[in-house]
Scaffold this active site. Structure first.
Site, PDB file in Angstrom:
ATOM      1  N   GLU A  41      -1.743 111.527 -50.136  1.00  0.00           N
ATOM      2  CA  GLU A  41      -1.656 110.094 -49.850  1.00  0.00           C
ATOM      3  C   GLU A  41      -0.423 109.765 -49.015  1.00  0.00           C
ATOM      4  O   GLU A  41      -0.421 108.811 -48.237  1.00  0.00           O
ATOM      5  CB  GLU A  41      -1.658 109.334 -51.187  1.00  0.00           C
ATOM      6  CG  GLU A  41      -1.691 107.834 -51.083  1.00  0.00           C
ATOM      7  CD  GLU A  41      -0.290 107.220 -51.108  1.00  0.00           C
ATOM      8  OE1 GLU A  41      -0.147 106.044 -50.706  1.00  0.00           O
ATOM      9  OE2 GLU A  41       0.644 107.916 -51.527  1.00  0.00           O
TER      10      GLU A  41
ATOM     11  N   HIS B 278      -4.045 108.597 -54.224  1.00  0.00           N
ATOM     12  CA  HIS B 278      -2.727 108.348 -54.805  1.00  0.00           C
ATOM     13  C   HIS B 278      -2.550 109.170 -56.076  1.00  0.00           C
ATOM     14  O   HIS B 278      -1.515 109.825 -56.281  1.00  0.00           O
ATOM     15  CB  HIS B 278      -2.603 106.848 -55.100  1.00  0.00           C
ATOM     16  CG  HIS B 278      -1.211 106.344 -55.167  1.00  0.00           C
ATOM     17  ND1 HIS B 278      -0.466 106.364 -56.314  1.00  0.00           N
ATOM     18  CD2 HIS B 278      -0.415 105.803 -54.215  1.00  0.00           C
ATOM     19  CE1 HIS B 278       0.721 105.839 -56.087  1.00  0.00           C
ATOM     20  NE2 HIS B 278       0.793 105.498 -54.819  1.00  0.00           N
TER      21      HIS B 278
END
Length: 345
Positions: free
Chosen positions: A14, A310
């Site tokens: 991410e 994430h």
């Protein structure tokens, strides 16, 4: 500094600031020095911003760390921690950068400090790139208290993006014995509520948001709350949906933006809440990400929807610092995943 660093790629996965924050937390806990390169390299404003620098400074204060590269815009940072210290700590970001993200950087270390601590952080408490203070108070910290990680958070003053000016104060108790986190199901839905915050903006914006939530989710008038804040706290607008289940509470948030209608803001967060309610997962994607470090500390498991980029990046950092920890995720059903952590056998 010498060369015995764990090398972290700040642009992997991410590629955001969470990689740095998790590295700081885990470095303090494990005592391992690290060097991170290509910090936020793919972002519009790469490198360290004020919020990230405050997290670095806070971590360095807690453990008297040796630090190199802690300058605005730097894409490389070296960090060598010392012993974790308790204390009365105060950090000011100076912008609307997130107080809650700085807090989450230092909390794991403070739970392992030799004595209780008090923390005051000034900056943004409600901005789109971070969990709001209400999320920590209602959803995150109550779950952690159940496994033995205690912190009492008070929201002293709201601070919206871009002005900031907010403040939180937190009392942290060192952890004794930890109980594994086990969340398979969320249980019966006990209550729902929508709260529209506004400051230095017309009340009609918040009223339209609440009306759209009621229309989309079918929530009754008594579950809708309009909350005006002093004008000096704004301009700002946040819409929070709170879903209290038997096993946990979830909080979903959307923020008013220039050029975006109140109805659009409400539709976005209502759709997020509706997807969560339609799933079989105990926790939503945002709470899942926030539970990873506590899960690494206490062990256990929880169910969630498909892990986000994430979450996957965060897991990679944990694995690098704690190679003996068995942590990962498995798909166990349609859009249902289990994230688990256990010490080596």
């Amino acid at each position: 500094m010498s060369s015995d660093f764990l090398l972290i790629d700040g642009a992997a996965g991410e590629g955001g600031g969470q990689i740095l924050r998790s590295a700081l937390s885990l470095s303090m806990l494990s005592g391992r020095a690290f060097r991170i390169e290509r910090i936020r390299a793919g972002r519009e404003r790469p490198g360290l911003l004020r919020q990230h620098l405050t997290a670095v400074q806070a971590a360095a204060d807690l453990c008297a760390a040796e630090v190199e590269g802690a300058q605005a815009g730097s894409q490389t940072l070296a960090f060598r921690p010392g012993p974790i210290r308790a204390g009365d700590w105060h950090w000011s970001i100076g912008t609307a950068g997130s107080c809650t993200l700085v807090l989450q950087t230092v909390l794991p270390a403070l739970w392992h400090a030799p004595a209780p601590s008090r923390v005051r952080i000034e900056g943004g408490t409600h901005n789109p790139a971070a969990p709001p203070a209400d999320f920590l108070q209602r959803a995150w910290l109550p779950l952690l208290a159940g496994i033995g990680l205690h912190a009492d958070l008070r929201l002293l003053r709201h601070g919206f993006y871009p002005a900031g000016g907010g403040a939180i104060e937190v009392t942290v108790t060192p952890a004794a014995t930890l109980t594994p986190l086990r969340l398979e199901q969320r249980g019966t839905l006990r209550s729902t509520g929508a709260e529209a915050l506004f400051a230095a903006l017309p009340a009609g914006i918040a009223e339209r948001e609440l009306a759209e939530v009621a229309r989309r989710l079918g929530w009754p008038a008594e579950s809708l709350k309009l909350r005006g804040l002093p004008a000096e706290r704004g301009p700002g607008n946040a819409l929070l949906l709170t879903l209290e289940h038997e096993a946990l509470t979830e909080v979903f948030t959307a923020y008013g933006e220039r050029g975006v209608s109140a109805e659009t803001v409400a539709r976005r967060v209502s759709n997020t809440a509706a997807r969560y309610l339609a799933s079989r997962a105990a926790v939503g994607p945002y709470l899942a990400d926030q539970l990873l470090l506590p899960l690494a500390l206490a062990g256990g498991h929880f169910t969630t929807v498909e892990p986000s980029a994430h979450t996957r990046s965060n897991l990679d950092v944990i694995r690098q610092f704690l190679p003996d920890l068995c942590i990962g995720f498995d798909e166990i059903g349609p859009d249902l995943w289990r994230i688990h952590a256990a010490p080596p056998a």
